[in-house]
Structure formats: C-alpha cells, structure tokens
Design a protein around this motif. Structure first.
Motif, PDB file in Angstrom:
ATOM      1  N   PHE A  48      30.613  36.077  33.590  1.00  0.00           N
ATOM      2  CA  PHE A  48      31.697  36.667  32.804  1.00  0.00           C
ATOM      3  C   PHE A  48      32.964  35.837  32.973  1.00  0.00           C
ATOM      4  O   PHE A  48      33.090  35.031  33.899  1.00  0.00           O
ATOM      5  CB  PHE A  48      31.980  38.104  33.243  1.00  0.00           C
ATOM      6  N   ASN A  49      33.911  36.065  32.075  1.00  0.00           N
ATOM      7  CA  ASN A  49      35.174  35.336  32.126  1.00  0.00           C
ATOM      8  C   ASN A  49      36.078  35.972  33.185  1.00  0.00           C
ATOM      9  O   ASN A  49      36.982  36.743  32.894  1.00  0.00           O
ATOM     10  CB  ASN A  49      35.860  35.360  30.756  1.00  0.00           C
ATOM     11  N   THR A  50      35.803  35.644  34.442  1.00  0.00           N
ATOM     12  CA  THR A  50      36.549  36.197  35.559  1.00  0.00           C
ATOM     13  C   THR A  50      36.948  35.085  36.510  1.00  0.00           C
ATOM     14  O   THR A  50      36.318  34.010  36.545  1.00  0.00           O
ATOM     15  CB  THR A  50      35.728  37.251  36.315  1.00  0.00           C
ATOM     16  N   TYR A  51      37.977  35.368  37.316  1.00  0.00           N
ATOM     17  CA  TYR A  51      38.542  34.357  38.207  1.00  0.00           C
ATOM     18  C   TYR A  51      38.937  34.985  39.532  1.00  0.00           C
ATOM     19  O   TYR A  51      39.569  36.046  39.566  1.00  0.00           O
ATOM     20  CB  TYR A  51      39.788  33.716  37.562  1.00  0.00           C
ATOM     21  N   THR A  52      38.552  34.318  40.610  1.00  0.00           N
ATOM     22  CA  THR A  52      39.065  34.699  41.920  1.00  0.00           C
ATOM     23  C   THR A  52      40.419  34.028  42.110  1.00  0.00           C
ATOM     24  O   THR A  52      40.833  33.178  41.308  1.00  0.00           O
ATOM     25  CB  THR A  52      38.108  34.256  43.027  1.00  0.00           C
ATOM     26  N   ALA A  53      41.111  34.379  43.179  1.00  0.00           N
ATOM     27  CA  ALA A  53      42.438  33.814  43.424  1.00  0.00           C
ATOM     28  C   ALA A  53      42.389  32.286  43.501  1.00  0.00           C
ATOM     29  O   ALA A  53      43.282  31.596  42.996  1.00  0.00           O
ATOM     30  CB  ALA A  53      43.026  34.396  44.708  1.00  0.00           C
ATOM     31  N   THR A  54      41.335  31.733  44.104  1.00  0.00           N
ATOM     32  CA  THR A  54      41.249  30.277  44.243  1.00  0.00           C
ATOM     33  C   THR A  54      40.899  29.589  42.938  1.00  0.00           C
ATOM     34  O   THR A  54      41.141  28.397  42.781  1.00  0.00           O
ATOM     35  CB  THR A  54      40.201  29.897  45.304  1.00  0.00           C
ATOM     36  N   GLU A  55      40.328  30.328  41.967  1.00  0.00           N
ATOM     37  CA  GLU A  55      39.948  29.743  40.683  1.00  0.00           C
ATOM     38  C   GLU A  55      41.064  29.818  39.644  1.00  0.00           C
ATOM     39  O   GLU A  55      40.979  29.173  38.605  1.00  0.00           O
ATOM     40  CB  GLU A  55      38.707  30.455  40.123  1.00  0.00           C
ATOM     41  N   LEU A  56      42.097  30.610  39.909  1.00  0.00           N
ATOM     42  CA  LEU A  56      43.120  30.835  38.897  1.00  0.00           C
ATOM     43  C   LEU A  56      43.927  29.588  38.596  1.00  0.00           C
ATOM     44  O   LEU A  56      44.224  29.285  37.443  1.00  0.00           O
ATOM     45  CB  LEU A  56      44.070  31.950  39.348  1.00  0.00           C
ATOM     46  N   GLY A  57      44.316  28.852  39.618  1.00  0.00           N
ATOM     47  CA  GLY A  57      45.152  27.675  39.394  1.00  0.00           C
ATOM     48  C   GLY A  57      46.582  28.068  39.068  1.00  0.00           C
ATOM     49  O   GLY A  57      46.964  29.242  39.101  1.00  0.00           O
ATOM     50  N   GLY A  58      47.402  27.094  38.763  1.00  0.00           N
ATOM     51  CA  GLY A  58      48.814  27.327  38.499  1.00  0.00           C
ATOM     52  C   GLY A  58      49.056  27.999  37.168  1.00  0.00           C
ATOM     53  O   GLY A  58      48.257  27.915  36.248  1.00  0.00           O
ATOM     54  N   GLY A  59      50.184  28.691  37.078  1.00  0.00           N
ATOM     55  CA  GLY A  59      50.597  29.287  35.812  1.00  0.00           C
ATOM     56  C   GLY A  59      49.954  30.608  35.494  1.00  0.00           C
ATOM     57  O   GLY A  59      50.163  31.151  34.413  1.00  0.00           O
ATOM     58  N   ALA A  60      49.141  31.160  36.408  1.00  0.00           N
ATOM     59  CA  ALA A  60      48.499  32.446  36.174  1.00  0.00           C
ATOM     60  C   ALA A  60      48.768  33.341  37.372  1.00  0.00           C
ATOM     61  O   ALA A  60      48.676  32.908  38.512  1.00  0.00           O
ATOM     62  CB  ALA A  60      46.994  32.274  35.973  1.00  0.00           C
ATOM     63  N   SER A  61      49.096  34.589  37.106  1.00  0.00           N
ATOM     64  CA  SER A  61      49.464  35.502  38.182  1.00  0.00           C
ATOM     65  C   SER A  61      48.977  36.902  37.864  1.00  0.00           C
ATOM     66  O   SER A  61      49.184  37.412  36.754  1.00  0.00           O
ATOM     67  CB  SER A  61      50.989  35.510  38.353  1.00  0.00           C
ATOM     68  N   GLN A  62      48.328  37.538  38.832  1.00  0.00           N
ATOM     69  CA  GLN A  62      47.940  38.935  38.648  1.00  0.00           C
ATOM     70  C   GLN A  62      49.171  39.816  38.479  1.00  0.00           C
ATOM     71  O   GLN A  62      49.150  40.787  37.719  1.00  0.00           O
ATOM     72  CB  GLN A  62      47.119  39.411  39.845  1.00  0.00           C
ATOM     73  N   ASP A  63      50.252  39.486  39.189  1.00  0.00           N
ATOM     74  CA  ASP A  63      51.457  40.309  39.138  1.00  0.00           C
ATOM     75  C   ASP A  63      52.054  40.356  37.730  1.00  0.00           C
ATOM     76  O   ASP A  63      52.603  41.371  37.313  1.00  0.00           O
ATOM     77  CB  ASP A  63      52.507  39.775  40.116  1.00  0.00           C
ATOM     78  N   ALA A  64      51.960  39.233  36.996  1.00  0.00           N
ATOM     79  CA  ALA A  64      52.565  39.158  35.660  1.00  0.00           C
ATOM     80  C   ALA A  64      51.582  39.513  34.552  1.00  0.00           C
ATOM     81  O   ALA A  64      51.960  39.525  33.373  1.00  0.00           O
ATOM     82  CB  ALA A  64      53.113  37.753  35.426  1.00  0.00           C
ATOM     83  N   TYR A  65      50.352  39.826  34.916  1.00  0.00           N
ATOM     84  CA  TYR A  65      49.315  39.961  33.897  1.00  0.00           C
ATOM     85  C   TYR A  65      49.572  41.122  32.943  1.00  0.00           C
ATOM     86  O   TYR A  65      49.401  40.990  31.724  1.00  0.00           O
ATOM     87  CB  TYR A  65      47.942  40.118  34.550  1.00  0.00           C
ATOM     88  N   ALA A  66      49.981  42.266  33.464  1.00  0.00           N
ATOM     89  CA  ALA A  66      50.201  43.427  32.589  1.00  0.00           C
ATOM     90  C   ALA A  66      51.221  43.106  31.507  1.00  0.00           C
ATOM     91  O   ALA A  66      51.067  43.521  30.350  1.00  0.00           O
ATOM     92  CB  ALA A  66      50.652  44.632  33.417  1.00  0.00           C
ATOM     93  N   GLY A  67      52.254  42.344  31.860  1.00  0.00           N
ATOM     94  CA  GLY A  67      53.258  41.971  30.866  1.00  0.00           C
ATOM     95  C   GLY A  67      52.682  41.156  29.734  1.00  0.00           C
ATOM     96  O   GLY A  67      53.069  41.331  28.568  1.00  0.00           O
ATOM     97  N   SER A  68      51.731  40.253  30.049  1.00  0.00           N
ATOM     98  CA  SER A  68      51.089  39.466  28.995  1.00  0.00           C
ATOM     99  C   SER A  68      50.283  40.355  28.065  1.00  0.00           C
ATOM    100  O   SER A  68      50.307  40.190  26.839  1.00  0.00           O
ATOM    101  CB  SER A  68      50.184  38.396  29.622  1.00  0.00           C
ATOM    102  N   VAL A  69      49.561  41.319  28.633  1.00  0.00           N
ATOM    103  CA  VAL A  69      48.770  42.226  27.799  1.00  0.00           C
ATOM    104  C   VAL A  69      49.681  43.057  26.902  1.00  0.00           C
ATOM    105  O   VAL A  69      49.384  43.274  25.716  1.00  0.00           O
ATOM    106  CB  VAL A  69      47.875  43.127  28.667  1.00  0.00           C
ATOM    107  N   LEU A  70      50.816  43.513  27.438  1.00  0.00           N
ATOM    108  CA  LEU A  70      51.745  44.276  26.612  1.00  0.00           C
ATOM    109  C   LEU A  70      52.216  43.451  25.424  1.00  0.00           C
ATOM    110  O   LEU A  70      52.358  43.964  24.307  1.00  0.00           O
ATOM    111  CB  LEU A  70      52.955  44.727  27.437  1.00  0.00           C
ATOM    112  N   SER A  71      52.452  42.161  25.656  1.00  0.00           N
ATOM    113  CA  SER A  71      52.861  41.284  24.553  1.00  0.00           C
ATOM    114  C   SER A  71      51.765  41.177  23.509  1.00  0.00           C
ATOM    115  O   SER A  71      52.042  41.172  22.297  1.00  0.00           O
ATOM    116  CB  SER A  71      53.215  39.891  25.087  1.00  0.00           C
TER     117      SER A  71
END
Length: 409
Positions: A48-71
C-alpha cells in the motif's frame, strides 16, 4: 515498496471534471475516502501507499498532514461545484491507510468536521476509521465517537503469534480484545480484518483465529486471502525459500472454514470477503464502491471516482502537500471511463455481492453464459430464473472464473 500508479491523461490543476461527470449525480451516493499514509512499521506483505518515519524523507510531516487534507477538501468542493456536480451530503466517510490512528484523534476529528462543513453529512452517515489495535486508547476512541465516527475497523489479521510474526504485525494478540472493549465502551461499531493463507499458517491456526475473532462478538468481519505482491519483503522471503509459497487449495480450504464458522457464529456474507451480523452492519462505504457510487479520495495516492471520471493523486506526501500549498490539485492523472469500461467494472464488482447482479444488465453474450453457470453449480438457479445472478458457495470460490464467463472476449 508501494505499487505504481496507473498511467492516464493529465489532470487539470483546478481539479475540474468533464461535464459528463454531473449526469445522474443525484441518483448516486457520495462518499469521502481519506488516506492516512503513515505506519510505524511496514508489514512484510504490504504494498500500500504507506510510509514509515524513515521512508518519509524531507518536506513531509505527520504534524502538518491534517492541514494538507483540509486544503484538498476545500479544493474538492470548489472543483465539484465548478464541474456542475450537484451538491450532495456525504453518506459515508472512510479513513484508511496506513494507520489512520497514528495521527492524533483530534486531527482525524478536525478532518471530519471540515468534510461536514464542505459537503454536509446525511443524518445516518457511516464514518469509519481503520486502526491497528496498538494505536488506540480509550481516550482517543471517545474523541472519535464524540466527533461523529460510528465504526472502527481493527487490523487483527491473526490470533496466532507465529503468523503475526511472518506478517510483521506489531500488535500482540492480547491487545485486540482490549481495543475492541474500548471501542464498544465508546459506542463504536467494531469490524475485524483477518488474513488467511500466510506462509506457515495451518488450518488449525486459521480455526483459532476465526474462533478468537468471533469470541469478541464483532459486528463485521473481513477475511482476505493473502496475495503476495512483487517488491514486498514477504515476496523476497518466498523467492529465497525462507518461507513456503502460498497455495490455492489451502486458500480454498480456509475460505470454506471461514464461511462455516462465521455463519454458525451469526454473521452472513454480503460480499465474497465480507460478513456482517445484520444488513445494517455491512460496510456501506465499500458497498458504494461495489455499486458504482461517487467518492472523493483525499490524500497521497488516493483514487477518486465521480460519474465515470476516475483520478488519482501523487503518491508521496511531499509533492502532495506542495501542490496544495500552490493551490493546485494533487492529482497525478485521470481517465474517463468508456461505456464498455463501466460495464466491465459493474459486472466484476456486483457479481461479488450477495444481492447479486441484475441479469438484465448483461450483454446478450453474458446472458447466454448464465445457463452454463447454473449447470456447473456456480450461480443460484432460483435467483437466476428471477433475474438475479447470485453466486453459490462454489461460485464464490471461483468468482474470477464466473466473471470471465460473463465477459467473453
């Protein structure tokens, strides 16, 4: 690694759909799928299209994710309005992943509130989140219930430790009844997901898992045959001979045991891989998929469908968030289904449902195949004579073969 996105046509930056997408919209249910692409550990069988913390890389954050979905939800509401699609309240909302409950419960509640503000919710809306048993607490489940969630679907997979170990599942079997109890106390319906056919799983192991799941008295159980996807850790282990390959006959035996035990346990099948305690306990969100409904899919890699137009978002959370920050749709591509495409999908999906397929929807060639399917014990004779094609138990085991017979080249 996550599987590749399909090829398709370029998607417009504003997300506007072809005018044909609006045709007949008021006759179709409208749902929302929210993809949460985060996991604490990647399971060995998962593509599935999923990522662990080590796979995320730069520019992606769980903390900011809800804001992206709201957009994206705001963009979606604007795009549907500009496409002439009539405003419809959401009848279902489904948070999948990944592990949605890795996000704070308040983030999930915030996304649901935003969806309700953009589109509204029907009075009886079904709102589900998937969850790992070790990713919830009594407090988080109460937050979800208070926000309007109605169901939680726990990834139990197995009750046998050595099977969970092959699947790389992180929870212990003992955590499942605890999580189920917490969900019940919060007032949520409970579904359990099981997987059968794991390398090294005996028939008795599977019996234990089914009996254990039934002992928790869930409203719904999904039981899926394990599929080995190329590029996964488990596929590599099988190729190297570290674990045995899966076996189709073993899958059939385990499906037969599931049908027997789940039926005796008070659940009835309503789709080939899904059983519910009552018709009201069936997953209405998934039923909308199988019946050709409309849904907006929010999140990286999420797929959407409205009136025969299908599109899919970029896969990685970084470009997903970046597109939305610029006010652009995160869609990577789309396709407009032909009448033939929609017919094929309709047959493939509806034939898997207990309610069956209206034989009047079949082409002449498909209708001619029905007599042979009856003779071979693959479809129910009485239902077929009444104009509905309903699979027998043997037909469920051979559902793909039935579809091929109904869709001759």
């Amino acid at each position: 690694m996550p599987s590749a996105l399909p090829l398709g046509l370029p998607a417009p930056e504003d997300g506007v759909l072809p005018s044909a997408a609006a045709e007949g919209a008021t006759e179709r249910d409208f749902g929302l799928y929210v993809h949460i692409p985060f996991c604490s550990v990647r399971c060995g069988y998962c593509d599935f299209n999923t990522y662990t913390a080590t796979e995320l890389g730069g520019g992606a954050s769980q903390d900011a994710y809800a804001g992206s979905v709201l957009s994206e939800l705001a963009l979606g509401a604007r795009a549907l309005n500009a496409s002439g699609v009539p405003a419809r309240p959401l009848s279902t909302v489904f948070f999948g992943g990944g592990t949605p409950t890795l996000l704070p419960a308040e983030d999930l509640a915030q996304i649901l509130r935003a969806a309700a503000e953009q589109w509204g919710l029907t009075p009886d809306a079904e709102v589900t989140t998937e969850a790992n048993p070790d990713s919830v607490t009594p407090e988080s489940l109460r937050v979800l219930k208070d926000a309007g969630f109605t169901r939680v679907s726990f990834g139990m997979q197995s009750a046998v430790p050595h099977v969970l170990a092959v699947l790389d599942r992180t929870h212990s079997p003992e955590r499942v009844p605890q999580a189920v109890r917490w969900a019940r106390e919060a007032g949520l319906k409970v579904s359990l997901d099981l997987i059968y056919g794991t390398p090294g799983e005996s028939l008795e192991d599977w019996r234990v898992s089914l009996a254990t799941a039934l002992s928790y008295d869930p409203d719904h159980i999904s039981a899926y045959a394990l599929i080995i996807e190329e590029g996964t850790k488990l596929a590599t282990r099988i190729r190297r001979g570290q674990v045995p390959p899966i076996d189709d006959d073993d899958h059939a035996d385990k499906y037969a045991l599931a049908e027997e035990m789940l039926t005796v346990g008070g659940l009835q099948w309503y789709e080939v891989s899904n059983w519910a305690r009552t018709p009201a306990d069936a997953c209405r969100h998934n039923l909308a998929y199988w019946r050709g409904g409309d849904w907006w899919g929010a999140g990286p890699g999420a797929h959407s469908h409205v009136g025969g137009t299908r599109w899919w978002n970029v896969k990685h959370p970084s470009p997903y968030a970046g597109a939305l920050e610029q006010g652009h749709s995160p869609a990577a591509g789309r396709e407009v289904l032909s009448e033939e495409d929609r017919y094929v999908e309709d047959v493939m999906l509806r034939v898997r449902l207990r309610e069956g397929l209206d034989t009047g929807r079949l082409t002449p060639a498909g209708r001619r195949a029905v007599a042979g399917l009856i003779a071979e014990g693959l479809v129910e004779p009485a239902a077929a004579f009444a104009g509905r094609l309903v699979l027998t138990f043997r037909g469920r085991l051979l559902a793909d073969a039935v579809v091929r017979r109904l869709l001759p080249d």
